[in-house]
Design an enzyme around this catalytic site. Sequence first.
Site, mmCIF file in Angstrom:
data_model
loop_
_atom_site.group_PDB
_atom_site.id
_atom_site.type_symbol
_atom_site.label_atom_id
_atom_site.label_comp_id
_atom_site.label_asym_id
_atom_site.label_seq_id
_atom_site.Cartn_x
_atom_site.Cartn_y
_atom_site.Cartn_z
ATOM 1 N N SER A 248 0.837 -1.223 0.000
ATOM 2 C CA SER A 248 0.000 0.000 0.000
ATOM 3 C C SER A 248 0.859 1.255 0.000
ATOM 4 O O SER A 248 1.679 1.452 0.892
ATOM 5 C CB SER A 248 -0.886 0.026 1.257
ATOM 6 O OG SER A 248 -1.777 -1.030 1.253
ATOM 7 N N HIS B 93 -3.106 1.078 -4.441
ATOM 8 C CA HIS B 93 -2.570 -0.046 -5.230
ATOM 9 C C HIS B 93 -2.910 0.221 -6.691
ATOM 10 O O HIS B 93 -4.080 0.123 -7.098
ATOM 11 C CB HIS B 93 -3.208 -1.361 -4.756
ATOM 12 C CG HIS B 93 -2.731 -1.812 -3.422
ATOM 13 N ND1 HIS B 93 -1.802 -2.827 -3.251
ATOM 14 C CD2 HIS B 93 -3.026 -1.355 -2.184
ATOM 15 C CE1 HIS B 93 -1.567 -2.995 -1.954
ATOM 16 N NE2 HIS B 93 -2.287 -2.112 -1.291
ATOM 17 N N HIS C 95 -5.556 -8.955 -2.113
ATOM 18 C CA HIS C 95 -5.732 -9.264 -0.689
ATOM 19 C C HIS C 95 -6.916 -10.184 -0.480
ATOM 20 O O HIS C 95 -7.901 -10.125 -1.219
ATOM 21 C CB HIS C 95 -5.991 -7.975 0.116
ATOM 22 C CG HIS C 95 -4.959 -6.912 -0.045
ATOM 23 N ND1 HIS C 95 -4.954 -6.007 -1.098
ATOM 24 C CD2 HIS C 95 -3.880 -6.599 0.716
ATOM 25 C CE1 HIS C 95 -3.938 -5.186 -0.966
ATOM 26 N NE2 HIS C 95 -3.263 -5.527 0.111
ATOM 27 N N TYR D 88 -9.055 -9.914 1.793
ATOM 28 C CA TYR D 88 -10.276 -9.171 2.135
ATOM 29 C C TYR D 88 -10.994 -8.642 0.875
ATOM 30 O O TYR D 88 -12.142 -8.197 0.948
ATOM 31 C CB TYR D 88 -9.994 -8.018 3.100
ATOM 32 C CG TYR D 88 -9.037 -6.975 2.617
ATOM 33 C CD1 TYR D 88 -7.739 -6.911 3.109
ATOM 34 C CD2 TYR D 88 -9.424 -6.030 1.671
ATOM 35 C CE1 TYR D 88 -6.845 -5.951 2.648
ATOM 36 C CE2 TYR D 88 -8.541 -5.061 1.215
ATOM 37 C CZ TYR D 88 -7.251 -5.027 1.698
ATOM 38 O OH TYR D 88 -6.376 -4.080 1.258
ATOM 39 N N GLU D 89 -10.289 -8.664 -0.259
ATOM 40 C CA GLU D 89 -10.961 -8.241 -1.511
ATOM 41 C C GLU D 89 -11.877 -9.349 -2.049
ATOM 42 O O GLU D 89 -12.609 -9.123 -3.024
ATOM 43 C CB GLU D 89 -9.912 -7.872 -2.567
ATOM 44 C CG GLU D 89 -9.084 -6.631 -2.209
ATOM 45 C CD GLU D 89 -8.025 -6.339 -3.259
ATOM 46 O OE1 GLU D 89 -8.333 -5.634 -4.238
ATOM 47 O OE2 GLU D 89 -6.884 -6.816 -3.103
ATOM 48 N N ALA E 169 2.892 -2.293 3.854
ATOM 49 C CA ALA E 169 2.633 -1.312 4.914
ATOM 50 C C ALA E 169 2.083 -2.107 6.090
ATOM 51 O O ALA E 169 1.285 -3.028 5.894
ATOM 52 C CB ALA E 169 1.617 -0.278 4.453
ATOM 53 N N MET F 242 -2.041 -7.241 6.288
ATOM 54 C CA MET F 242 -3.096 -8.051 5.676
ATOM 55 C C MET F 242 -2.596 -8.657 4.355
ATOM 56 O O MET F 242 -3.366 -8.866 3.418
ATOM 57 C CB MET F 242 -4.340 -7.172 5.405
ATOM 58 C CG MET F 242 -4.914 -6.504 6.638
ATOM 59 S SD MET F 242 -6.337 -5.473 6.204
ATOM 60 C CE MET F 242 -6.606 -4.598 7.773
ATOM 61 N N SER F 243 -1.304 -8.945 4.299
ATOM 62 C CA SER F 243 -0.739 -9.448 3.034
ATOM 63 C C SER F 243 0.513 -10.268 3.302
ATOM 64 O O SER F 243 0.771 -10.701 4.416
ATOM 65 C CB SER F 243 -0.371 -8.243 2.141
ATOM 66 O OG SER F 243 0.740 -7.534 2.706
ATOM 67 N N ASN G 195 1.938 3.142 11.053
ATOM 68 C CA ASN G 195 1.171 3.640 12.199
ATOM 69 C C ASN G 195 1.411 2.706 13.383
ATOM 70 O O ASN G 195 1.889 1.582 13.206
ATOM 71 C CB ASN G 195 -0.319 3.678 11.865
ATOM 72 C CG ASN G 195 -0.762 2.356 11.282
ATOM 73 O OD1 ASN G 195 -0.509 2.077 10.113
ATOM 74 N ND2 ASN G 195 -1.351 1.511 12.112
ATOM 75 N N HIS H 248 -6.901 4.010 6.706
ATOM 76 C CA HIS H 248 -6.107 3.747 5.499
ATOM 77 C C HIS H 248 -5.430 5.005 4.966
ATOM 78 O O HIS H 248 -4.339 4.933 4.388
ATOM 79 C CB HIS H 248 -6.993 3.113 4.423
ATOM 80 C CG HIS H 248 -6.228 2.585 3.252
ATOM 81 N ND1 HIS H 248 -5.176 1.697 3.366
ATOM 82 C CD2 HIS H 248 -6.351 2.847 1.919
ATOM 83 C CE1 HIS H 248 -4.701 1.437 2.173
ATOM 84 N NE2 HIS H 248 -5.387 2.112 1.276
HETATM 85 N N1 GU7 Z 1 -3.145 -1.834 12.956
HETATM 86 C C1 GU7 Z 1 -2.835 -1.996 11.661
HETATM 87 N N2 GU7 Z 1 -2.177 -0.996 11.030
HETATM 88 C C2 GU7 Z 1 -1.873 -1.179 9.718
HETATM 89 N N3 GU7 Z 1 -1.229 -0.366 8.851
HETATM 90 C C3 GU7 Z 1 -1.158 -0.975 7.659
HETATM 91 N N4 GU7 Z 1 -1.741 -2.170 7.727
HETATM 92 C C4 GU7 Z 1 -1.772 -3.133 6.649
HETATM 93 C C5 GU7 Z 1 -3.148 -3.225 6.066
HETATM 94 N N5 GU7 Z 1 -3.320 -2.241 5.045
HETATM 95 C C6 GU7 Z 1 -4.680 -2.233 4.516
HETATM 96 C C7 GU7 Z 1 -5.485 -1.113 5.125
HETATM 97 O O1 GU7 Z 1 -4.669 -0.015 5.434
HETATM 98 C C8 GU7 Z 1 -4.672 -2.111 3.014
HETATM 99 O O2 GU7 Z 1 -4.220 -3.312 2.453
HETATM 100 C C9 GU7 Z 1 -2.216 -2.342 9.022
HETATM 101 C C10 GU7 Z 1 -2.912 -3.357 9.688
HETATM 102 O O3 GU7 Z 1 -3.255 -4.414 9.132
HETATM 103 N N6 GU7 Z 1 -3.190 -3.141 11.020
#
Ligand code: GU7
Length: 261
Positions: free
Chosen positions: A5, A36, A58, A60-61, A88, A191-192, A215, A229
Site C-alpha cells: 500500500s 494499489h 488481498h 479481504y478483496e 505497509a 493483511m498481506s 502507524n 487507510h
Molecule cells: N493496525 C494496523 N495498522 C496497519 N497499517 C497498515 N496495515 C496493513 C493493512 N493495510 C490495509 C489497510 O490499510 C490495506 O491493504 C495495518 C494493519 O493491518 N493493522
Amino acid sequence: MICGSGLGAITDTLTQKQCFPYEEIPHFPTSTVKGHVGQMVFGYLHGVPIMCMQGRFHYYEGYPLWKCAMPVRVMKLIGVTHLIVTNAAGGLNSTYNPGDIMLMKDHVNIMGFAGNNPLQGPNDDRFGPRFLAMNKAYDKQLLAICDEVVEEMGLQNITHKGVYTCLGGPNYETVAEMKLLRVLGVDAIGMSTVHEVITARHCDMKIVAFSLITNRCVDDYDDHTEVNHEEVMVTGKRMEGLLKEFVSRIVSRIKETFEDA
Ligand SMILES: Nc1nc2ncn(CCNC(CO)CO)c2c(=O)[nH]1
C-alpha cells in the site's frame, strides 16, 4: 518485487518500463484498494531485469489466498529467482515508530492456524514439495545485504528486524487481538505478504521482505486513536523516496553477489 500500500513509487526506479494493467492479464484478479495501482511492471534496475507488482491482491478483496499469491508462480515461470516483498504494516512492537522499516526475519501465519493456506488442496509438483519447510523462508544472505544497505544509508535508528503477521482484514485489530498477537511475539501486523512468501518459498525463490511501519498499533482501551487507510498511505508517500533508494541499493548488491557467484 511486490509493492504494498502506497509503495508503488518503487517502480519509478525502473528503466525501459512496460506496464500491463491486471485487468488485461488473463485470469488475473484486479486491485480494488486505494494506493494499489493494479499493474504488472517490467523493467530494469542496475541492468537487472525486474518484474514488479504495482499493487497486490488481498484476501479481504474476496480472493482466495492461492489467487492472491498466484502472480508469484507466474514470476517463477518467467524466471524470477529473487523476490523482494514490501508492505505497509502497523507497528505492534512499542519501539517502532511510523516511518520505520521492519526487515522481516519471520512471520506468524495466523490464518494458516485454521488451515487457510495458499498451498491448500492438491500439490502442484511442478513448483515444489507437498510438505514445505518454512524455517529458512527469509534468506539470511539477503537479510545481510539489507543490513549493509541500512548501514550505508545510515538507517540504523529507524530499522528493525521482526516478526510479521497477516490477518484477513478488512477490519483492523481489536485491542484484545493486539494483546494476543503481542504474546505470540508479533512485531508488525498487516493483511498481506505471508501467503506470497509461502508460495515463493514453495518454488524455491530467495526471499527478502520488509514492512514500512505506517502507524502504531495501540493496545490500550483508554487510547481513542483509530487507525485508518489514509494515514497508512500518507506515511507511504512520506517515505517513498527513501524506500526507492533502499530497494535500489538492495538490487544493486544482489546483482554484485550474483556476479561474484
Ligand atoms: N493496525 C494496523 N495498522 C496497519 N497499517 C497498515 N496495515 C496493513 C493493512 N493495510 C490495509 C489497510 O490499510 C490495506 O491493504 C495495518 C494493519 O493491518 N493493522
